[in-house]
Design a protein around this motif. Structure first.
Motif, mmCIF file in Angstrom:
data_model
loop_
_atom_site.group_PDB
_atom_site.id
_atom_site.type_symbol
_atom_site.label_atom_id
_atom_site.label_comp_id
_atom_site.label_asym_id
_atom_site.label_seq_id
_atom_site.Cartn_x
_atom_site.Cartn_y
_atom_site.Cartn_z
ATOM 1 N N LEU A 82 16.224 10.283 -2.896
ATOM 2 C CA LEU A 82 14.728 8.886 -2.801
ATOM 3 C C LEU A 82 13.492 8.477 -3.151
ATOM 4 O O LEU A 82 12.974 10.111 -4.587
ATOM 5 C CB LEU A 82 13.542 10.156 -1.255
ATOM 6 N N ALA A 83 13.943 7.427 -4.140
ATOM 7 C CA ALA A 83 13.126 6.908 -5.844
ATOM 8 C C ALA A 83 12.284 6.324 -5.524
ATOM 9 O O ALA A 83 10.921 7.297 -6.222
ATOM 10 C CB ALA A 83 14.160 6.268 -6.779
ATOM 11 N N GLN A 84 11.632 5.131 -4.590
ATOM 12 C CA GLN A 84 10.411 5.537 -4.040
ATOM 13 C C GLN A 84 9.920 5.113 -2.522
ATOM 14 O O GLN A 84 10.868 5.151 -2.308
ATOM 15 C CB GLN A 84 10.141 3.065 -4.563
ATOM 16 N N ARG A 85 9.294 4.916 -2.491
ATOM 17 C CA ARG A 85 8.219 4.761 -0.478
ATOM 18 C C ARG A 85 7.387 4.157 -0.952
ATOM 19 O O ARG A 85 6.475 4.292 -1.391
ATOM 20 C CB ARG A 85 8.362 6.430 0.148
ATOM 21 N N GLY A 86 7.040 3.578 0.202
ATOM 22 C CA GLY A 86 5.504 2.481 0.200
ATOM 23 C C GLY A 86 6.251 1.256 1.592
ATOM 24 O O GLY A 86 6.792 1.291 2.188
ATOM 25 N N THR A 87 4.864 0.726 1.503
ATOM 26 C CA THR A 87 4.536 -0.113 3.015
ATOM 27 C C THR A 87 4.057 -1.327 2.185
ATOM 28 O O THR A 87 3.957 -1.886 1.348
ATOM 29 C CB THR A 87 3.215 0.628 3.722
ATOM 30 N N ALA A 88 4.171 -2.474 2.914
ATOM 31 C CA ALA A 88 3.915 -3.886 2.971
ATOM 32 C C ALA A 88 4.118 -4.777 3.846
ATOM 33 O O ALA A 88 4.220 -4.102 5.024
ATOM 34 C CB ALA A 88 4.573 -4.763 2.193
ATOM 35 N N SER A 89 2.885 -5.954 3.901
ATOM 36 C CA SER A 89 2.113 -6.383 5.325
ATOM 37 C C SER A 89 2.655 -7.589 4.931
ATOM 38 O O SER A 89 2.009 -8.208 3.859
ATOM 39 C CB SER A 89 0.889 -6.328 6.521
ATOM 40 N N GLY A 101 1.235 -1.080 -0.270
ATOM 41 C CA GLY A 101 -0.199 -0.298 -0.054
ATOM 42 C C GLY A 101 0.929 1.111 -0.041
ATOM 43 O O GLY A 101 2.285 1.653 0.169
ATOM 44 N N GLY A 102 -0.510 2.939 -0.419
ATOM 45 C CA GLY A 102 0.751 3.336 -0.554
ATOM 46 C C GLY A 102 2.150 3.984 -1.317
ATOM 47 O O GLY A 102 2.628 4.641 -0.640
ATOM 48 N N TRP A 103 2.459 3.159 -2.426
ATOM 49 C CA TRP A 103 3.824 2.665 -2.708
ATOM 50 C C TRP A 103 3.469 4.809 -3.654
ATOM 51 O O TRP A 103 2.798 4.299 -4.384
ATOM 52 C CB TRP A 103 3.562 2.097 -3.298
ATOM 53 N N ARG A 104 4.631 4.841 -3.706
ATOM 54 C CA ARG A 104 4.879 5.524 -4.816
ATOM 55 C C ARG A 104 6.558 6.203 -5.036
ATOM 56 O O ARG A 104 7.355 5.702 -4.581
ATOM 57 C CB ARG A 104 4.905 7.638 -3.367
ATOM 58 N N PHE A 105 5.910 7.118 -6.291
ATOM 59 C CA PHE A 105 7.963 6.969 -7.206
ATOM 60 C C PHE A 105 7.490 8.740 -6.918
ATOM 61 O O PHE A 105 6.853 9.113 -7.917
ATOM 62 C CB PHE A 105 6.926 6.095 -8.527
ATOM 63 N N TYR A 106 9.019 8.405 -6.353
ATOM 64 C CA TYR A 106 9.540 9.857 -6.331
ATOM 65 C C TYR A 106 10.379 9.895 -8.066
ATOM 66 O O TYR A 106 10.505 11.268 -8.332
ATOM 67 C CB TYR A 106 10.010 10.068 -5.380
ATOM 68 N N ALA A 107 11.608 9.103 -7.949
ATOM 69 C CA ALA A 107 12.259 9.333 -9.363
ATOM 70 C C ALA A 107 13.075 8.207 -10.167
ATOM 71 O O ALA A 107 12.481 6.713 -9.571
ATOM 72 C CB ALA A 107 13.520 10.329 -8.573
#
Length: 154
Positions: free
Chosen positions: A135-142, A88-94
């Motif tokens: 920061l290129a990517q940030r996100g969560t996983a369960s 969830g909430g995965w974002r691609f910044y660069a």
């Protein structure tokens, strides 16, 4: 990569940092992903085309990096890892460029399990750092992680 030991649920705590290895985002890795998923947009596989884009060179598929990180969890949890529960909430910044050496930071956000359950949910945050440290990517996983098996009487 498979762990030589298991990281069981009872040893996991919020705030804990998990050691995920950096990896090379090689042309072979990107080509294999493109072939496997029939994801051949030229920004990923055609160097001449990529030169004409705002990035000026080949970039990796964003989901390829996510998949690579999730695959690495077996190397952290070993036999404790049961299943992926969600992303969830995965974002691609660069972009992550083909040929980049990618660093990864992973932290435990939350651990939840019923008292007598054999496993529980571990929520993780991933930070993917591009070759220049940005920061290129940030996100969560369960993931579902097992409790250590109880020793059976002899």
């Amino acid at each position: 990569m498979r762990a030589t030991h298991a990281l069981w649920l009872d040893a996991v705590r919020p705030g804990m940092r998990l050691d995920l290895p950096a990896f090379d985002c090689s042309a072979e890795l990107v080509a294999g992903y493109a072939e496997l998923l029939d994801a051949r947009h030229p920004i990923h596989v055609d160097a001449e085309y990529a030169k004409t884009t705002r990035y000026g060179r080949l970039i990796a598929h964003g989901p390829l990096v996510v998949a690579k990180l999730l695959a690495m969890l077996g190397g952290v949890f070993g036999d404790g890892l049961q299943v992926l529960l969600g992303v969830g909430g995965w974002r691609f910044y660069a972009p992550v460029f083909v040929g980049d050496h990618v660093a990864v930071e992973c932290a435990v956000l939350d651990v939840s399990a019923a008292k007598r359950s054999s496993a529980g949910s571990v929520e993780l945050e991933f930070r993917v750092l591009a070759a220049d440290g940005s920061l290129a990517q940030r996100g969560t996983a369960s993931v579902l992680v097992a409790r250590a098996p109880s020793a059976s009487p002899a």
